[in-house]
Design an enzyme around this catalytic site. Structure first.
Site, PDB file in Angstrom:
ATOM      1  N   GLY A  70       0.825  -1.207   0.000  1.00  0.00           N
ATOM      2  CA  GLY A  70       0.000   0.000   0.000  1.00  0.00           C
ATOM      3  C   GLY A  70       0.854   1.250   0.000  1.00  0.00           C
ATOM      4  O   GLY A  70       2.083   1.188   0.077  1.00  0.00           O
ATOM      5  N   GLU A  71       0.180   2.386  -0.113  1.00  0.00           N
ATOM      6  CA  GLU A  71       0.883   3.661  -0.156  1.00  0.00           C
ATOM      7  C   GLU A  71       0.070   4.717   0.573  1.00  0.00           C
ATOM      8  O   GLU A  71      -1.152   4.773   0.451  1.00  0.00           O
ATOM      9  CB  GLU A  71       1.102   4.091  -1.609  1.00  0.00           C
ATOM     10  CG  GLU A  71       1.886   5.379  -1.756  1.00  0.00           C
ATOM     11  CD  GLU A  71       2.239   5.695  -3.212  1.00  0.00           C
ATOM     12  OE1 GLU A  71       2.261   6.881  -3.560  1.00  0.00           O
ATOM     13  OE2 GLU A  71       2.497   4.738  -3.986  1.00  0.00           O
ATOM     14  N   GLY A  72       0.766   5.549   1.370  1.00  0.00           N
ATOM     15  CA  GLY A  72       0.099   6.629   2.084  1.00  0.00           C
ATOM     16  C   GLY A  72       0.720   7.954   1.717  1.00  0.00           C
ATOM     17  O   GLY A  72       1.494   8.051   0.746  1.00  0.00           O
ATOM     18  N   LYS A  92       8.055  -0.375   5.963  1.00  0.00           N
ATOM     19  CA  LYS A  92       7.536   0.951   5.593  1.00  0.00           C
ATOM     20  C   LYS A  92       8.701   1.814   5.123  1.00  0.00           C
ATOM     21  O   LYS A  92       9.678   2.014   5.842  1.00  0.00           O
ATOM     22  CB  LYS A  92       6.857   1.592   6.813  1.00  0.00           C
ATOM     23  CG  LYS A  92       6.233   2.940   6.552  1.00  0.00           C
ATOM     24  CD  LYS A  92       5.525   3.414   7.830  1.00  0.00           C
ATOM     25  CE  LYS A  92       4.901   4.782   7.670  1.00  0.00           C
ATOM     26  NZ  LYS A  92       4.219   5.208   8.915  1.00  0.00           N
ATOM     27  N   ASP A 187      -4.221  10.516  14.309  1.00  0.00           N
ATOM     28  CA  ASP A 187      -4.670  10.118  12.967  1.00  0.00           C
ATOM     29  C   ASP A 187      -5.416   8.783  13.034  1.00  0.00           C
ATOM     30  O   ASP A 187      -5.142   7.850  12.276  1.00  0.00           O
ATOM     31  CB  ASP A 187      -3.487  10.025  12.015  1.00  0.00           C
ATOM     32  CG  ASP A 187      -3.914  10.088  10.537  1.00  0.00           C
ATOM     33  OD1 ASP A 187      -5.073  10.495  10.271  1.00  0.00           O
ATOM     34  OD2 ASP A 187      -3.111   9.742   9.661  1.00  0.00           O
TER      35      ASP A 187
END
Length: 343
Positions: A70-72, A92, A187
């Site tokens: 995934g990507e943030g 990460k 968050d």
């Protein structure tokens, strides 16, 4: 004879005292260990370690695209295999060109290194070499919660959803009340809740987290986080607090119950999820907000409870929001549902 008798008496007394002290220490150690396990603390033998860059390059097959999970906003996560440990991990990789990337990296390492709870993703180590900022975590087989609620993964049953929301509440109780120093996550959202093999919830991503000064109830900071999950007083004044974390939790609880994103079109209007659920609650029909995808396959009391908790946590007056402990007690139905008013 009297002298020998006194000597024997002293020896017996000293021996008994030593045995008593050893027994007390042993019992104390056992109680502490049991309490730590109960509170969600794991084995402390596997503390975070510094990985060599070449280890993580090899583990991720040179950060191959087919390993990307995934990507943030701050980086990408890759699936890796550490041969020396014989286990799959998540690596990460923080973008080096992101503003304050080193600060984000250092902050996350500093905070998560001191945290250990069954509802937090386990931090395994880090690497800062050749301009790379890398963090290594346990691998979560079932990915992030948002991919189940809104993405391509299979829909979660009601029992799993309720377990997930309780797990996140327990993580917040630990961060706010039980950690050595209070931590504000800042968050809390569905994308930062990961699920293990048994669909246990684990809160992740502490890049924006903040340690609270024990002398202060709130901390004035730059506003960070995700649109839709931010408490109004935090957006307006930049004051991060336990209550602003609980606001994000409330939005998350409503998403889990409704199966809807915090912001999406409803009858061609961009209406916040909280406002829409409040309307159902105020006319006495809060169950109409329940996720239609569940086909009414849920516990009515639990659904009512979760929707009410979601509204309670997102009250505009931050002083009226509950603490994580109160939320847990209500979700476990150990105390009555609160009477809440939108005003």
């Amino acid at each position: 004879v009297k002298y020998k008798f006194h000597v024997k008496l002293v020896v017996v007394a000293v021996t008994c005292s030593i045995i008593f002290v050893v027994l007390v220490l042993s019992v104390s150690w056992f109680i502490i260990k049991k309490r730590r396990t109960k509170d969600g603390f794991g084995n402390l033998d596997h503390m975070p370690r510094r990985f060599a860059y070449k280890e993580l390059v090899a583990a991720t097959n040179e950060f191959a695209d087919d390993r990307r999970l995934g990507e943030g906003g701050y980086g990408q996560v890759y699936r890796g295999f550490l041969s020396d440990l014989g286990r799959v991990v998540a690596v990460k990789r923080i973008f080096s060109d992101v503003e304050d990337s080193e600060k984000i990296f250092t902050n996350e390492v500093k905070i998560i290194s001191r945290l250990m709870h069954r509802n937090l993703v386990q931090f395994m180590g880090w690497c800062h070499e050749q301009g790379e900022l890398l963090l290594v975590f346990e691998y979560m087989v079932n990915g992030s919660l948002d991919t189940h609620l809104f993405g391509s993964r299979r829909t979660l049953t009601w029992g799993v959803r309720y377990k997930v929301v309780l797990g996140v509440a327990r993580a917040l109780r630990y961060l706010h009340e039980d950690a050595v120093q209070c931590v504000l996550h800042r968050d809390i959202k569905s994308g930062n809740v990961l699920l293990d093999t048994d669909f246990n919830a684990k809160v992740s991503d502490f890049g924006m987290a903040k340690l609270v000064d024990p002398r202060l109830r709130t901390q004035k900071t730059k506003v960070v986080g995700t649109y839709g999950y931010l408490a109004p007083e935090y957006v307006k004044e930049g004051r991060a607090s336990k209550e602003s974390d609980m606001y994000g939790f409330g939005v998350l609880a409503l998403e889990i119950a409704c199966g809807m994103r915090t912001y999406q079109d409803r009858e061609n209007n961009h209406v916040p999820l909280t406002n829409w659920v409040w309307k159902q609650y105020e006319v006495g029909n809060v169950l109409s907000a329940a996720d239609k995808g569940l086909n009414d396959d849920y516990d009515v009391n639990e659904m009512t409870c979760l929707l009410t908790v979601g509204l309670w946590c997102t009250l505009h007056d931050h002083k009226k929001r509950p603490k994580a402990e109160q939320v847990i007690n209500v979700l476990k139905q150990e105390v009555p549902l609160p009477n809440i008013d939108r005003v």
